[in-house]
Design a protein around this motif. Structure first.
Motif, PDB file in Angstrom:
ATOM      1  N   ASN A   9       0.812  -1.211   0.000  1.00  0.00           N
ATOM      2  CA  ASN A   9       0.000   0.000   0.000  1.00  0.00           C
ATOM      3  C   ASN A   9       0.847   1.262   0.000  1.00  0.00           C
ATOM      4  O   ASN A   9       0.319   2.363   0.096  1.00  0.00           O
ATOM      5  CB  ASN A   9      -0.913   0.015   1.239  1.00  0.00           C
ATOM      6  N   HIS A  10       2.166   1.099  -0.084  1.00  0.00           N
ATOM      7  CA  HIS A  10       3.042   2.255  -0.037  1.00  0.00           C
ATOM      8  C   HIS A  10       2.902   3.104  -1.303  1.00  0.00           C
ATOM      9  O   HIS A  10       2.352   2.664  -2.313  1.00  0.00           O
ATOM     10  CB  HIS A  10       4.497   1.818   0.130  1.00  0.00           C
ATOM     11  N   CYS A  45       3.180   5.759   8.367  1.00  0.00           N
ATOM     12  CA  CYS A  45       3.118   4.297   8.495  1.00  0.00           C
ATOM     13  C   CYS A  45       2.391   3.669   7.313  1.00  0.00           C
ATOM     14  O   CYS A  45       2.770   2.588   6.840  1.00  0.00           O
ATOM     15  CB  CYS A  45       2.415   3.917   9.799  1.00  0.00           C
ATOM     16  N   ARG A  46       1.363   4.342   6.819  1.00  0.00           N
ATOM     17  CA  ARG A  46       0.581   3.815   5.706  1.00  0.00           C
ATOM     18  C   ARG A  46       1.315   3.934   4.375  1.00  0.00           C
ATOM     19  O   ARG A  46       1.320   2.998   3.559  1.00  0.00           O
ATOM     20  CB  ARG A  46      -0.750   4.565   5.623  1.00  0.00           C
ATOM     21  N   ASP A  47       1.940   5.071   4.133  1.00  0.00           N
ATOM     22  CA  ASP A  47       2.470   5.375   2.812  1.00  0.00           C
ATOM     23  C   ASP A  47       3.948   5.047   2.635  1.00  0.00           C
ATOM     24  O   ASP A  47       4.400   4.844   1.504  1.00  0.00           O
ATOM     25  CB  ASP A  47       2.271   6.859   2.493  1.00  0.00           C
ATOM     26  N   GLN A 273       2.507  -4.704  10.886  1.00  0.00           N
ATOM     27  CA  GLN A 273       1.771  -5.025   9.669  1.00  0.00           C
ATOM     28  C   GLN A 273       0.677  -6.048   9.965  1.00  0.00           C
ATOM     29  O   GLN A 273      -0.454  -5.939   9.480  1.00  0.00           O
ATOM     30  CB  GLN A 273       2.740  -5.575   8.620  1.00  0.00           C
ATOM     31  N   THR A 276      -2.229  -4.475  12.001  1.00  0.00           N
ATOM     32  CA  THR A 276      -3.079  -3.562  11.238  1.00  0.00           C
ATOM     33  C   THR A 276      -3.648  -4.209   9.972  1.00  0.00           C
ATOM     34  O   THR A 276      -4.247  -3.517   9.148  1.00  0.00           O
ATOM     35  CB  THR A 276      -2.299  -2.294  10.852  1.00  0.00           C
ATOM     36  N   ARG A 279      -2.725  -2.518   6.798  1.00  0.00           N
ATOM     37  CA  ARG A 279      -2.930  -1.069   6.627  1.00  0.00           C
ATOM     38  C   ARG A 279      -1.594  -0.348   6.757  1.00  0.00           C
ATOM     39  O   ARG A 279      -1.288   0.559   5.971  1.00  0.00           O
ATOM     40  CB  ARG A 279      -3.908  -0.541   7.674  1.00  0.00           C
ATOM     41  N   TYR A 280      -0.812  -0.720   7.767  1.00  0.00           N
ATOM     42  CA  TYR A 280       0.554  -0.227   7.930  1.00  0.00           C
ATOM     43  C   TYR A 280       1.486  -1.373   7.565  1.00  0.00           C
ATOM     44  O   TYR A 280       1.293  -2.497   8.028  1.00  0.00           O
ATOM     45  CB  TYR A 280       0.824   0.211   9.366  1.00  0.00           C
ATOM     46  N   GLN A 281       2.512  -1.082   6.753  1.00  0.00           N
ATOM     47  CA  GLN A 281       3.344  -2.159   6.241  1.00  0.00           C
ATOM     48  C   GLN A 281       4.826  -1.932   6.488  1.00  0.00           C
ATOM     49  O   GLN A 281       5.321  -0.812   6.426  1.00  0.00           O
ATOM     50  CB  GLN A 281       3.100  -2.333   4.742  1.00  0.00           C
ATOM     51  N   CYS A 316      -9.190  -2.734  11.943  1.00  0.00           N
ATOM     52  CA  CYS A 316      -8.567  -2.874  10.624  1.00  0.00           C
ATOM     53  C   CYS A 316      -9.175  -4.010   9.806  1.00  0.00           C
ATOM     54  O   CYS A 316      -8.605  -4.427   8.792  1.00  0.00           O
ATOM     55  CB  CYS A 316      -7.064  -3.103  10.796  1.00  0.00           C
TER      56      CYS A 316
END
Length: 343
Positions: A9-10, A45-47, A273, A276, A279-281, A316
């Motif tokens: 998801n980055h 954290c998400r991007d 990861q 979540t 969602r966060y990776q 999540c």
């Protein structure tokens, strides 16, 4: 001890964001300022999976003292360092790892390192908050301290406490970014698996380092540390100005993450990861072999306790995004990783 994220998801970021976390560490933070920090942490954290932090509360002089102690250790004669070699005097995964002693993706990493995990009941204050690990697991503390440096333990224990406190505040910000109570992750904390690591990346030279493993060549050690993602919760990194750390964006491009004075670099691992539900990776990262200068870095790995069970959070998960992971007990998971890596 690495794994690949199941999805990405980055974004195609071109630099790692810098976040002023003063509102998180302040005793009486401004609500609007804290909301801003929390939103920035969530976006990072998400991007990206990495972010720098400023106004973190640890004085530059304390960081300088820690680096001086780390450098003093790596300058010791090899025999002194090998006296506390990982697995040398015990069957546990803490202590010194010599040059060429770690392998990532089938290639030798060109660094030496020292992993410290002080006793979980090291003083009255910490003993009141830290749970005892299970008897006999190989990540329990072997008290691996260099006898040639009598002040080393004092410096590192002070650093451990500072980095533990900072990591807890960052974890609180991550919890808030997910709509959780700020103390949510505190119930899973356990010092018995956290790790203060010192890493030295010398320029590759068999003449300068005759104790390098036989057969190791510059072609085999393309990186000081091969591409990987961290297995745990979060890491707080201090690095010097030599450079070499790179993180991979969604387009597969490697982006430099150099030292920025006054900052620490934070990244999340596979346990975050998993919590979540992607969602966060965790983000792939690597370290290039330095040119003509020695490189030093000090990561602190802030981990769940041994018996913590990590599974996707209800916040999540929904009908369109069902749980991607089964519950995982952290301690056995990590012991298995280390057992395979240091077989």
């Amino acid at each position: 001890m690495t794994s690949s994220p199941t999805v990405d998801n980055h974004t195609a970021f071109t630099e790692v964001p810098v976040i002023d976390i003063g509102a998180l560490v302040a005793g009486d933070p401004d609500p609007a300022a804290r909301e801003r920090v929390v939103a920035e942490i969530g976006a990072a954290c998400r991007d990206v999976g990495f972010f720098y932090v400023t106004n973190h509360g640890i004085a530059p002089a304390d960081s300088a003292t820690m680096f001086a102690a780390a450098k003093a250790f790596f300058e010791l004669p090899l025999a002194d360092k090998m006296a506390i070699r990982l697995g040398g005097n015990t069957d546990q995964f803490r202590g010194f790892v010599p040059l060429g002693g770690e392998v990532t993706a089938g290639k030798t990493d060109w660094h030496e390192c020292l992993d410290l995990q002080p006793k979980w009941g090291r003083d009255a204050a910490s003993a009141a908050t830290v749970r005892a690990p299970r008897d006999g697991h190989p990540l329990d503390d072997p008290e691996q301290w260099p006898t040639a440096l009598p002040e080393f333990r004092t410096v590192m224990m002070r650093s451990w406490d500072q980095l533990w406190g900072l990591s807890a505040r960052i974890a609180a910000g991550m919890a808030l970014s997910l709509g959780l109570d700020e103390h949510f992750f505190a119930q899973y904390e356990g010092a018995e698996l956290s790790d203060l690591r010192m890493v030295h990346y010398p320029p590759f030279s068999r003449e300068a380092h005759p104790h390098a493993p036989d057969g190791v060549s510059i072609d085999q050690t393309e990186l000081g540390f091969g591409a990987h993602v961290d297995y745990g919760f979060l890491a707080v990194l201090q690095q010097d100005g030599v450079g070499g750390l790179e993180v991979r964006n969604a387009e597969g491009e490697w982006i430099a993450a150099p030292h920025i004075p006054g900052t620490f670099l934070v990244n999340i691992g596979l346990m975050m990861q998993r919590w979540t539900n992607d969602r966060y990776q965790a983000t792939w990262h690597r370290v290039q072999i330095p040119g003509t200068s020695d490189r030093y870095s000090i990561p602190f790995f802030f981990e769940p306790r041994f018996d913590a069970v990590v599974e996707p959070l209800p916040q999540c998960v929904d009908a369109d995004n069902p749980p991607r992971y089964e519950p995982c007990e952290f301690g056995p998971y990590v012991v298995d990783l280390f057992a395979k890596a240091y077989d």
